[in-house]
Design a protein around this motif. Structure first.
Motif, PDB file in Angstrom:
ATOM      1  N   LEU A 150      -2.904   8.240 -14.095  1.00 25.26           N
ATOM      2  CA  LEU A 150      -1.512   7.852 -13.838  1.00 25.26           C
ATOM      3  C   LEU A 150      -1.326   7.400 -12.388  1.00 25.26           C
ATOM      4  N   ALA A 151      -2.210   7.887 -11.511  1.00 26.92           N
ATOM      5  CA  ALA A 151      -2.229   7.383 -10.137  1.00 26.92           C
ATOM      6  C   ALA A 151      -3.546   6.650  -9.964  1.00 26.92           C
ATOM      7  N   TYR A 152      -3.473   5.377  -9.680  1.00 23.10           N
ATOM      8  CA  TYR A 152      -4.701   4.587  -9.608  1.00 23.10           C
ATOM      9  C   TYR A 152      -4.604   3.629  -8.433  1.00 23.10           C
ATOM     10  N   GLN A 153      -5.765   3.096  -8.058  1.00 21.66           N
ATOM     11  CA  GLN A 153      -5.767   2.141  -6.959  1.00 21.66           C
ATOM     12  C   GLN A 153      -5.999   0.755  -7.507  1.00 21.66           C
ATOM     13  N   GLU A 154      -5.353  -0.205  -6.908  1.00 22.55           N
ATOM     14  CA  GLU A 154      -5.482  -1.553  -7.403  1.00 22.55           C
ATOM     15  C   GLU A 154      -5.355  -2.536  -6.256  1.00 22.55           C
ATOM     16  N   GLU A 155      -6.199  -3.511  -6.313  1.00 18.76           N
ATOM     17  CA  GLU A 155      -6.068  -4.633  -5.394  1.00 18.76           C
ATOM     18  C   GLU A 155      -4.953  -5.492  -5.953  1.00 18.76           C
ATOM     19  N   ALA A 156      -3.859  -5.548  -5.249  1.00 15.81           N
ATOM     20  CA  ALA A 156      -2.720  -6.245  -5.829  1.00 15.81           C
ATOM     21  C   ALA A 156      -1.961  -6.958  -4.737  1.00 15.81           C
ATOM     22  N   PRO A 157      -1.317  -8.053  -5.125  1.00 12.62           N
ATOM     23  CA  PRO A 157      -0.500  -8.720  -4.108  1.00 12.62           C
ATOM     24  C   PRO A 157       0.647  -7.805  -3.717  1.00 12.62           C
ATOM     25  N   VAL A 158       0.784  -7.572  -2.439  1.00 13.23           N
ATOM     26  CA  VAL A 158       1.825  -6.672  -1.975  1.00 13.23           C
ATOM     27  C   VAL A 158       2.685  -7.396  -0.949  1.00 13.23           C
ATOM     28  N   ASN A 159       3.795  -6.771  -0.644  1.00 12.71           N
ATOM     29  CA  ASN A 159       4.705  -7.339   0.344  1.00 12.71           C
ATOM     30  C   ASN A 159       4.316  -6.814   1.716  1.00 12.71           C
ATOM     31  N   TRP A 160       3.587  -7.620   2.428  1.00 13.37           N
ATOM     32  CA  TRP A 160       3.078  -7.209   3.742  1.00 13.37           C
ATOM     33  C   TRP A 160       4.061  -7.677   4.810  1.00 13.37           C
ATOM     34  N   CYS A 161       4.519  -6.716   5.614  1.00  9.51           N
ATOM     35  CA  CYS A 161       5.516  -7.018   6.629  1.00  9.51           C
ATOM     36  C   CYS A 161       4.926  -6.724   7.998  1.00  9.51           C
ATOM     37  N   PRO A 162       4.351  -7.733   8.655  1.00  6.94           N
ATOM     38  CA  PRO A 162       3.708  -7.500   9.962  1.00  6.94           C
ATOM     39  C   PRO A 162       4.678  -6.937  10.986  1.00  6.94           C
ATOM     40  N   GLY A 163       5.928  -7.347  10.905  1.00  2.00           N
ATOM     41  CA  GLY A 163       6.920  -6.894  11.886  1.00  2.00           C
ATOM     42  C   GLY A 163       7.123  -5.388  11.850  1.00  2.00           C
ATOM     43  N   LEU A 164       6.925  -4.787  10.667  1.00  2.00           N
ATOM     44  CA  LEU A 164       7.039  -3.338  10.549  1.00  2.00           C
ATOM     45  C   LEU A 164       5.668  -2.679  10.502  1.00  2.00           C
TER      46      LEU A 164
END
Length: 959
Positions: free
Chosen positions: A227-241
RNA sequence: GUCGGAGUGGCGGAAUUGGCAUACGCGCUAGACUAAGGAUCUAGUGCCCGAAAGGGCGUGGGGGUUCAAGUCCCCCCUCCGACACCA
């Protein structure tokens, strides 16, 4: 103006801010010393005094978990807390064992941002903020059980947040049983080959034997089920934060909700929680909940279940490729004249040919110049789609864009070849990221077909009067072979059967809901109880190793980059705490060196289950004792999904928090940790307090307290300013704090005003000027019962007169009903009326009848507990009134012998008559006819009809 | 655009779910007590006509159902909130 400010000439025992402040402090100390609001558990270390409550019903009242802001509270914050406190006190007075507490959601971005601004360690800032908020809330006289107040940042608390993560990690969803089960069950099933040993979700059915797989291969398969797994996925990357954000934390403009920095899509290995496995149950169990219907609708929309079919289209290439599309309208398959892939679709590269097919229309391939080859055109279009911002994509009336892929697919229904396009109006995140376009029945497809000159075939006959483009209504199928003549419902069914029979598709349900992205590149959050071995394999820590405490680091800041820099990889602050990251552990197979997970959990984690810890806050053995959980979360009179009896908070948590918490609760239910299917049986949305804000000619907000009103215009000094209403806050410079109001009038006045302003669930504007009304009321109540010179009670033992007594019982009856229904504003109006009557009596007799005084104080006590306690004491009682029974009306005093009812002619009130309360219809009609005014009006007319509603009215209908 | 919520006096708001529209509070007006009132108490206060009695009009706008509509039905307008081409 301020009626309450100290005035030398005021009598020494007048109820003003000074006296109120003195009374309030005294009773707050008393409640704390006497443990007045400690609620006993049936068992465990908080069970002292339970014997006395054992025969009583329980009530679990809950406020949404607050974040302790550095700015402190304004008067808008405690609205809900006061409401729940009044309700809780009312029920306590009705013999309930009431659990009411409040803890702090102190992890997360806001705390960390605040710490960054002030340069302090987040823990220091957080603890100071919690202390300030505790002080402010105590000053409001909230009857909370302070023993149960938890903070998410406390290692004793987040130990259990980590423990829950391990339960989720060590579980898988058994779709057969439709519930989560321990991962060990899965492993034993795999080893006994009950289910194929393949990566969950993959199509490979040539299952190798489990025992022949390597340990690594086995681990990989098991991990794919968790139920908790790791995945290479497109994420919302916010360099400013310096962090990754959940979809929900990104605005529709493609920027971060916090800080308003640009957000980029980029692939990254992230923890995810399989909330989608629970989509159906999250949807179905909404039926059992006593929640506002709009919130249920929002959750349903968010889950976004839609049923339809997957249809396979084979692509005409050398390799055997097929594209699966999802459609809710399989009945329109004969009208599918082209396919559209999302620009990001993984099969794009495989279908694009080297050359344009002969006879490719110019319009299909010329978007990027007539010389461009298919691969070049597709590459350019994908580039274009990647750079368009969300803002541009949602621009109204946006022209459809796209490009021909150069490939064709075969429509399985009629065996014709149809072109495959790429277009950004198809979203990769929904369905399969590919659609069959049916321009005849879908407006978006229609527009695209017009743009690219693609054929349009109607497969549902629109009515003759229809003049639009795509027709989405019902009608008989046409141009559809074996479906012709069928209505949509029937046609769908037939087509679904046909697809299955011909192995061209199958019925499917898809959801908008995505799995929950659970990793954050932050310092100030719960560390994961996960370590990695050298080979990169994740391992769960043992329960005995919890909590994994946050290491002290010199530099807790996230690596903040240039807001526009999307080239660098995120580096969480914990990755720099090398002493902490690299550990030697024995996970059961000897001591080895591991590397810790350096991401932290999102803020939602701690707020997903806090209500359970309120129940058993100090239990070191378990998250919550099962007997304690069952006692507070179940209602023996209601065999339903269970949950908190009343949960009050703002609508802004309509989906995220409420969905995540329901999800965790259901996992805990499946694993036997809790006995209830749902966390919150009844939800109530309090409104917001809005406040006037003022702007000068440049549009800048100006300090609201400095603005004055002349006529209908507002001025700052001599400069005219404009007024608007908005949320209280620093940016609008319109903050009013509870401390200010308490200082000026007392906390009871503030409480009463907030409850009187309007219904609890409505938003309303703050108006400091209106507070005098409720303050005067309390002053009058006090003066009616207490001599302002001596402080002695002004009480007579004489019974009240009939009118006063009847009004008293009517008030008791009405206040009771209003309290139950959380309609505090009308309850207060009733108390005003009773006190107005009492004022008349006191004016005549110079004393209050004891019976009225006693009931008035008890009726008032949930709303204004300090003054009520003080009056109770001065009326001669020894103990707190918190557990005194709430008054009950004598039914025999409620009915009046005679009542006045209106007499109407043609629906207009022309007179009033007084009749016996139980008078029959013909008696009432006779009385009405004999009324002087009425008889004159009816003299020369014919009465067509007489309506008599006993006890309500008479209506004569004349021609 | 879709979904949800709301429009009632000068203001905040009431109104057993179809039965006296504007309870209660603020504000305003007048009176009493006062050296004084920004305190307290009393009375009044939807709009229009009228000296009064009384009458007319009134719950965002328009239509409808009904003896009776703030409340139910249809169409429209405005404001607030959520979502974003969901196949």
């Amino acid at each position: 103006m301020d009626v309450s400010s100290q005035d030398e000439s005021a009598p020494p025992q007048r109820y003003d801010a000074r006296l109120a402040g003195e009374i309030e402090l005294r009773w707050q100390d008393y409640w704390e010393d006497q443990h007045t609001f400690w609620a006993p558990n049936p068992t465990g270390d908080l069970s002292d005094g339970f014997a006395a409550e054992a025969g009583n019903k329980k009530l679990f009242v809950l406020d949404m978990f607050p974040y302790p802001s550095g700015a402190g509270l304004h008067v808008g914050h405690p609205l809900g807390y006061i409401g729940t406190d009044v309700w809780a006190r009312f029920h306590r007075a009705n013999g309930y064992n009431v659990l009411h507490s409040l803890g702090y959601d102190a992890f997360g971005l806001p705390a960390e941002q605040y710490a960054l601004e002030t340069g302090q360690h987040p823990r220091v800032a957080t603890e100071a903020n919690v202390a300030m908020m505790r002080r402010q809330l105590r000053a409001l006289g909230l009857g909370h059980d302070s023993r149960r107040s938890v903070s998410t940042t406390d290692p004793d608390y987040y130990r259990w947040t980590q423990w829950i993560f391990l339960q989720i990690y060590n579980a898988w969803y058994d779709y057969e049983a439709d519930q989560s089960r321990p991962i060990t069950d899965l492993i034993s099933q795999l080893s006994s080959t009950e289910i194929p040993a393949v990566i969950s979700g993959s199509e490979n059915t040539d299952a190798p034997e489990w025992s022949k797989l390597s340990k690594e291969q086995q681990a990989k398969i098991v991990d794919s089920y968790r139920l908790a797994y790791q995945e290479e996925a497109p994420v919302n990357w916010c360099p400013g934060l310096g962090t990754v954000l959940a979809n929900e934390e990104v605005t529709s403009e493609g920027r971060s909700e916090r800080g308003n920095f640009p957000v980029f899509k980029r692939p990254l290995k992230q923890w995810k929680l399989r909330i989608t496995a629970y989509a159906d149950r999250l949807l179905a169990d909404l039926e059992d909940l006593d929640w506002p219907e709009p919130i249920k609708i929002m959750q349903r929309n968010w889950i976004g279940r839609s049923t339809g079919a997957l249809v396979s289209f084979s692509v005409e290439t050398k390799e055997k490729i097929s594209i699966d599309v999802f459609t809710t309208r399989p009945d329109t398959l004969f009208g599918a004249t082209y396919l559209v892939l999302a620009p990001e679709h993984p099969l794009v590269d495989s279908v694009v040919p080297a050359e344009w097919p002969t006879e490719t229309p110019l319009a299909w391939r010329s978007t990027f110049g007539i010389d461009a080859l298919p691969s070049e055109a597709v590459r350019k279009y994908r580039e274009f789609a990647a750079t368009t911002t969300e803002l541009e994509r949602q621009a109204e009336g946006r022209e459809k864009t796209g490009v021909f892929s150069g490939a064709f697919a075969r429509n399985p229904a009629n065996d014709t070849l149809i072109p495959i396009f790429l277009a950004d109006y198809v979203l990769m995140g929904y369905g399969t990221g590919a659609i069959m376009a049916v321009p005849g029945q879908d407006q978006r497809d229609w527009e695209f077909a017009q743009e690219f000159d693609l054929p349009i075939v109607r497969t549902v006959a629109p009515p003759d009067s229809f003049t639009g483009d795509a027709y989405t209504g019902d009608g008989p199928a046409i141009n559809s072979d074996f479906l012709n003549g069928l209505r949509i419902q029937e046609a769908k069914k037939h087509m679904a059967d046909w697809l299955v029979e011909h192995k061209a598709g199958w019925p499917t349900t898809v959801y908008k809901l995505r799995d929950w992205l659970f990793s954050r590149q932050r310092y100030w959050g719960e560390p994961f109880p996960i370590v990695y071995s050298d080979d990169g394999q994740a391992h769960a820590l043992l329960d005995s190793m919890l909590p994994v405490e946050l290491p002290e680091v010199d530099d807790f800041r996230p690596q903040v980059l240039d807001p526009e820099d999307d080239d660098h990889d995120p580096e969480p602050p914990l990755a720099r705490a090398l002493d902490w990251v690299n550990v030697d552990l024995d996970l059961g197979d000897g001591t080895k060196t591991y590397r810790r997970e350096t991401n932290t959990m999102p803020q939602w984690a701690g707020s997903c289950w806090y209500y359970l810890r309120y129940l058993d806050p100090r239990n070191p053995q378990a998250l919550v004792d099962p007997e304690v959980e069952a006692y507070w979360m179940q209602d023996p009179n209601r065999p339903d999904a269970g949950g908190v009896d009343l949960y009050v908070g703002g609508v802004e948590h309509a989906v995220l928090h409420l969905l995540y918490a329901r999800f965790w609760h259901k996992v805990l239910f499946d694993l036997g940790v809790v006995s209830t299917r749902e966390p919150f049986r009844r939800l109530y949305n309090q409104g917001y307090i809005q406040a006037p804000a003022f702007r000068d000619a440049r549009g800048m907000a100006v300090e609201a307290t400095k603005v004055s009103k002349r006529g209908d215009e507002f001025f700052l000094g001599d400069e005219p300013v404009t007024r608007e209403f908005g949320k209280m806050g620093k940016s609008l410079k319109n903050v009013v704090t509870p401390d200010d109001i308490s200082q000026e009038y007392g906390a009871d006045t503030l409480r009463l005003y907030e409850m009187f302003m309007g219904p609890l669930d409505a938003s309303r504007p703050w108006s400091t000027a209106d507070i005098v009304g409720v303050h005067r009321f309390l002053q009058r109540v006090w003066r009616n019962l207490i001599d302002e010179e001596t402080g002695e009670p002004r009480i007579t033992e004489e019974p009240p007169d009939l009118e006063t007594r009847q009004l008293m019982h009517q008030t008791i009856d009405a206040v009771r009903a209003d309290m139950v229904a959380l309609k505090f504003n009308t309850a207060i109006a009733r108390l005003f009326e009773l006190n107005n009557r009492l004022t008349q009596v006191v004016n005549e007799q110079n004393a209050s009848p004891r019976e009225v005084a006693t009931n008035l104080v008890l009726l008032l006590s949930p709303l204004t507990p300090h003054i009520a306690e003080e009056l109770w004491r001065r009326l001669g009682h020894e103990n707190s009134l918190a557990y005194e029974p709430f008054p009950v009306a004598d039914p025999s005093e409620l009915s009046r012998a005679e009542i006045e009812i209106p007499v109407q002619i043609n629906g207009k009130v022309r007179s009033r008559i007084t009749v016996a309360a139980n008078a029959a219809a013909d008696e009432i009609e006779a009385a009405a006819r004999s009324d002087e005014h009425i008889s004159a009006l009816l003299a020369d007319t014919i009465v067509d009809k007489v309506i008599v509603v006993p006890g309500r009215l008479v209506n004569f209908v004349i021609g």
